[in-house]
Design a protein around this motif. Structure first.
Motif, PDB file in Angstrom:
ATOM      1  N   THR A  88      22.091  46.018   5.460  1.00 24.09           N
ATOM      2  CA  THR A  88      20.719  45.297   6.089  1.00 24.09           C
ATOM      3  C   THR A  88      20.043  46.355   6.923  1.00 24.09           C
ATOM      4  N   HIS A  90      16.398  46.332   9.341  1.00 22.90           N
ATOM      5  CA  HIS A  90      15.239  45.705   9.987  1.00 22.90           C
ATOM      6  C   HIS A  90      14.268  46.639  10.320  1.00 22.90           C
ATOM      7  N   THR A 141      12.355  43.075   6.398  1.00 24.02           N
ATOM      8  CA  THR A 141      13.863  43.070   6.170  1.00 24.02           C
ATOM      9  C   THR A 141      14.381  43.749   4.678  1.00 24.02           C
TER      10      THR A 141
END
Length: 512
Positions: A88, A90, A141
């Motif tokens: 992930t 950001h 995201t």
């Protein structure tokens, strides 16, 4: 060894007024490169010169500092799952592309989907072949879902090729985006005259306030080393990317200039084409390694500025493990050649690069191999010609003409995966990646895969240890050198420097 020689600069005098700190003046910067640019699409090139030119225009989610440590760029933070299947990112808010469109999760997805789509046949599609899907839960995201565990994914996303193009530009230009790059960097593309120059100019809408600090950067491709150095000393350029070691003293002796030197992670080799009958015999491959004096190679080619390889990867690469050094032994090399049935040697062709350093490499190797009665014809090639002949879409491994290919590979992810896999795994056979020896070993392939199946650093280290040991034993290449990366610049210029992987940074260029 001097690492990044620095000079203290006095306070600036401007218009007769003493200022309390150096004044930063807008100016034009000129840089001499050692090769011509091939493509300004890092997704579709294997060349450091292309990554270097593009990195001021096209940014990545994650970058590297000058010590190859991960740093935020278009992503502010990131994390991976324990099973190495989900990653992930950001994203930074308020970033614009040079065409005025927004940088967001959708833009990242467009680029990651392009890299993951193997049908695109891009040079760097292999980096993302494990990507199953790209999700965007919100505008800031991005989540990568992988088909299988891939412990090197974070470092892979930091590779200089994993840039973010404007989706609008990708749609408008298609593959011609390589001539029309549109990114988020401090500089925007202005013009490119192939073989002559490329120019980028200041982007006033850059997200990092206060940058850039120069108005334009012009890159000149200059293959001849002495010419690049002369251009620096005459102030035609203010930075030389790739300074040959033999010219370092000439620069250092001039008080107006400085030499930059850092330990490199590029391993230079001469790959032995294992489709050729003579190189199928491991005794011949070992004899070739024993016939070459690697320290002499470093002294002749790099004026001593480098180290002899003692593994398939460089010491500053993550998960490196030292092997038993291969020492020069002509008597043993001749014995092995005789035992293999080649006491009188044979004829070979060696392809390489036609710049000053590349020609010196070829000439040295030719002389060394003559000691075991191998008659080498050396073939120096201009970069674009070499690229087409070695990596062209029509290249068929079994029909490749060269016996040996001289070249260097740098794992620009800083991780063992992106050296061992492209250069020594079966999946890396050229033209797909860079296994120019067409080397294939099930133990090596299995160990490399085992290392990727986990995010546990110790398990990865164990697997890469097995791979390095087997590759060293099989000797599909002649390991020649790990050279220090050297560059030169005018004093007062900051923020432009050579990276350990052979690329160059100029995004924070400034004249003090």
């Amino acid at each position: 060894m001097t690492l990044f020689k620095r000079t203290a600069l006095g306070a600036a005098l401007m218009a007769g007024t003493m200022l309390s700190a150096p004044a930063v003046m807008a100016a034009d910067l000129a840089i001499a490169m050692d090769q011509i640019f091939q493509r300004m699409d890092p997704h579709n090139t294997n060349y450091n010169v292309d990554y270097s030119g593009a990195n001021g225009m096209l940014e990545r989610l994650i970058g590297f500092d000058q010590n190859m440590q991960l740093v935020p760029q278009l992503a502010t933070s990131w994390e991976g799952s324990d099973d190495a299947l989900t990653f992930t990112f950001h994203l930074r808010e308020g970033v614009k592309f040079h065409d005025g469109t927004d940088f967001n999760a959708a833009a990242v997805k467009a680029n990651f989907d392009r890299l993951a789509d193997q049908s695109q046949n891009l040079a760097k599609n292999s980096l993302f072949k494990v990507v199953e899907s790209v999700d965007t839960p919100d505008d800031l995201t991005v989540v990568l879902h992988l088909k299988e565990p891939f412990g090197a994914m974070i470092n892979t996303v930091a590779h200089p090729s994993v840039v973010i193009h404007s989706p609008k530009a990708l749609e408008e230009f298609g593959k011609d985006v390589e001539k029309n790059p549109v990114g988020t960097g401090p500089f925007r593309f202005k013009e490119w005259v192939p073989g002559e120059r490329m120019v980028v100019e200041k982007f006033d809408g850059y997200w990092d306030e206060g940058w850039p600090k120069v108005d334009s950067v012009t890159f000149y491709p200059v293959g001849e080393s002495a010419t690049r150095t002369s251009m620096l000393l005459s102030d035609e350029v203010q930075f030389v990317h790739i300074l040959p070691a033999e010219l370092a003293e000439r620069v250092a002796s001039n008080d107006a200039y400085e030499v930059l030197e850092v330990p490199g992670i590029t391993v230079w080799t001469a790959s032995m084409n294992m489709f050729k009958e003579h190189f199928k015999d491991p005794r011949v491959r070992r004899a070739f390694n024993l016939a070459v004096d690697q320290q002499a190679f470093i002294d002749v080619v790099y004026s001593g500025h480098g180290i002899v390889p003692d593994s398939a990867i460089a010491p500053d690469t993550r998960f490196y493990e030292k092997q038993t050094p291969l020492e020069t032994d002509l008597e043993e090399a001749r014995r092995l050649m005789k035992e293999a049935g080649y006491e009188n040697g044979f004829d070979i062709t060696i392809w390489g690069i036609n710049n000053s350093t590349g020609v010196r490499m070829l000439q040295f190797l030719k002389q060394q191999l003559s000691q075991i009665k191998v008659n080498a014809t050396i073939v120096p090639m201009e970069g674009a010609t070499r690229s087409e002949k070695v990596f062209g879409a029509n290249v068929v491994p079994e029909k490749v003409e060269y016996d040996m290919l001289m070249g260097g590979w740098s794992p620009s992810t800083g991780d063992a995966d992106w050296h061992l896999r492209p250069v020594y795994a079966t999946e890396g056979w050229i033209p797909k990646i860079y296994n120019a020896a067409f080397y294939s070993n099930e133990i090596v392939d299995g160990a490399i895969q085992d290392a990727l199946n986990t995010a546990d650093p110790e398990k990865r280290r164990e697997a890469y240890s097995i791979a390095q040991k087997q590759i060293w034993e099989d000797a599909p290449v002649i390991w020649l050198a790990i050279e220090n990366k050297m560059a030169a610049r005018k004093k007062g210029l900051t923020g432009v420097f050579q990276m350990p992987d052979g690329t160059m940074q100029y995004s924070r260029a400034a004249f003090e």
